[in-house]
Design an enzyme around this catalytic site. Structure first.
Site, PDB file in Angstrom:
ATOM      1  N   SER A   6       0.838  -1.195   0.000  1.00  0.00           N
ATOM      2  CA  SER A   6       0.000   0.000   0.000  1.00  0.00           C
ATOM      3  C   SER A   6       0.873   1.244   0.000  1.00  0.00           C
ATOM      4  CB  SER A   6      -0.928   0.014   1.235  1.00  0.00           C
ATOM      5  OG  SER A   6      -0.156   0.125   2.420  1.00  0.00           O
ATOM      6  N   ILE A  26       3.141   4.484  -0.442  1.00  0.00           N
ATOM      7  CA  ILE A  26       4.320   4.834  -1.235  1.00  0.00           C
ATOM      8  C   ILE A  26       5.011   3.595  -1.799  1.00  0.00           C
ATOM      9  CG2 ILE A  26       6.659   5.795  -1.036  1.00  0.00           C
ATOM     10  CD1 ILE A  26       5.412   7.866   0.923  1.00  0.00           C
ATOM     11  N   SER A  49      12.043  10.566   6.816  1.00  0.00           N
ATOM     12  CA  SER A  49      10.998  11.564   7.067  1.00  0.00           C
ATOM     13  C   SER A  49      11.643  12.872   7.482  1.00  0.00           C
ATOM     14  CB  SER A  49      10.064  11.090   8.180  1.00  0.00           C
ATOM     15  OG  SER A  49       9.232  12.145   8.628  1.00  0.00           O
ATOM     16  N   TYR A  83       9.568   7.901  16.476  1.00  0.00           N
ATOM     17  CA  TYR A  83       9.600   7.698  15.029  1.00  0.00           C
ATOM     18  C   TYR A  83      10.608   8.652  14.384  1.00  0.00           C
ATOM     19  CZ  TYR A  83       7.819   7.577  10.188  1.00  0.00           C
ATOM     20  OH  TYR A  83       7.689   7.465   8.817  1.00  0.00           O
ATOM     21  N   LYS A 102      14.058   7.861  12.290  1.00  0.00           N
ATOM     22  CA  LYS A 102      14.344   8.393  10.957  1.00  0.00           C
ATOM     23  C   LYS A 102      15.694   9.113  10.911  1.00  0.00           C
ATOM     24  CE  LYS A 102      10.816   6.598   9.091  1.00  0.00           C
ATOM     25  NZ  LYS A 102      10.972   5.563   8.051  1.00  0.00           N
ATOM     26  N   THR A 143      -1.602   8.594   2.989  1.00  0.00           N
ATOM     27  CA  THR A 143      -1.526   7.136   3.038  1.00  0.00           C
ATOM     28  C   THR A 143      -2.270   6.623   4.263  1.00  0.00           C
ATOM     29  OG1 THR A 143       0.505   7.091   4.364  1.00  0.00           O
ATOM     30  CG2 THR A 143       0.755   7.219   1.962  1.00  0.00           C
TER      31      THR A 143
END
Length: 326
Positions: free
Chosen positions: A50, A52, A176, A202, A206, A235
């Site tokens: 799903s 990207i 990100s 997160y 990254k 998304t």
């Protein structure tokens, strides 16, 4: 300084990461960069059922590439495969089931893939997660770190020998812009000593991906490494992990196809290969890995500590009998 970085990043993101910014940037894209055939080249894309990952797989399939979809969910993966085959006419699309948070299984998968496939031209590290409550995997690792950092580290580490034997090898990692508010924290990789904030964990992961890419680029000159920010894309992952942000920004979010554009450009174009290895990209151009005036750079000592910890954790989860230099 942390508050300052957050404010600056949010303001920057409002301007730089939206659909409007992509539409402006795309006016200067060189069309022929993606007017290529990749027949005979193989691509592995994690998180490809799903968003990207799927859009990148679709674009590469339409150019004739052999695509290995690495996904957690068999039903969704098979549905994605069928859609990609139907729209591209390319039947060289294969499904592999793997949860990147299960580090031992990442080792097993990578070693099996090397035994079964003679070449791999491009690895696209796209899969990721943002778990907002601290959760441990079966290996006893914090789940965000296990998926976004250690899983990426082990998969890439194991596949580097196969990539080095292949023609024009590349590794692209989807990071990100959130990492801009984070300095590498090698003292608390699994958020055991500080308050748990899923969004900031997160973002730290990254930042870790950016540092890993820079390290790999120096250590493995035969492979072109890059890391990129897809912008804020519409998304399912964003809607699930950040529902309030999604509702506020949904009218300005990029499409998943727009988010995947630079991934595909980095994976197939000669223009991307002509850039130096180890750089950070957005909208097909190199962008800084640190905000102006932000104290997010790391010393070589800190990076060495980080590398050592990753290697120790990777080796601790390596199944018995696997070669140490895999």
């Amino acid at each position: 300084m942390s508050l300052y970085r957050n404010i600056v990043w949010f303001i920057k993101g409002m301007q730089e990461y939206t659909r409007g910014r992509y539409e402006t940037a795309s006016k200067s894209f060189v069309t022929k960069d993606l007017d290529v055939s990749v027949v005979g080249r193989s691509f592995m894309i994690t998180g490809a059922n799903s968003g990207i990952g799927k859009e990148a797989a679709m674009a590469i399939a339409k150019k004739g590439g052999t695509v290995h979809l690495v996904c957690r969910n068999k039903e969704r993966a098979e549905a994605a495969r069928e859609e990609i085959i139907r729209e591209s006419g390319n039947t060289m699309i294969y499904v592999h089931l793997l949860d990147l948070s299960e580090t031992r299984k990442v080792w097993e998968f990578a070693e099996a893939f090397k035994r079964e496939h003679p070449t791999l031209n491009v690895l696209i590290n796209n899969a990721g997660c943002m778990v907002n409550q601290r959760e441990l995997t079966s290996d006893g690792l914090e789940k965000n770190f296990a998926t976004n950092t250690l899983g990426v580290y082990v998969l890439t580490k194991c596949l580097i020998p196969l990539l080095e034997k292949s023609r024009d090898p590349r590794v692209i990692t989807v990071s990100s812009g959130g990492m801009l508010v984070q300095q590498l924290n090698s003292a608390d990789l699994q958020t055991e000593r500080t308050a748990f904030d899923g969004t900031m964990v997160y973002a730290q992961n990254k930042r870790q991906q950016v540092v890993m890419t820079e390290v790999w680029a120096k250590a493995h000159p035969k492979i072109h490494f890059s890391v990129m920010h897809p912008g804020w894309a519409d998304t399912a992952a964003v809607a699930t992990a950040m529902p309030q942000f999604y509702q506020m920004m949904r009218d300005r979010l990029r499409t998943a196809e727009q988010g995947a554009d630079t991934v595909v450009w980095l994976a197939v174009s000669s223009a991307a290969k002509a850039t130096a290895s180890g750089l950070f990209f957005q909208d097909r151009r190199v962008v800084p890995t640190h905000l102006p005036l932000a104290w997010t750079s790391s010393s070589q000592e800190e990076i060495q500590v980080f590398r050592g910890q990753l290697e120790t954790l990777a080796m601790a989860t390596r199944p018995t009998g696997y070669p140490a230099n895999a």
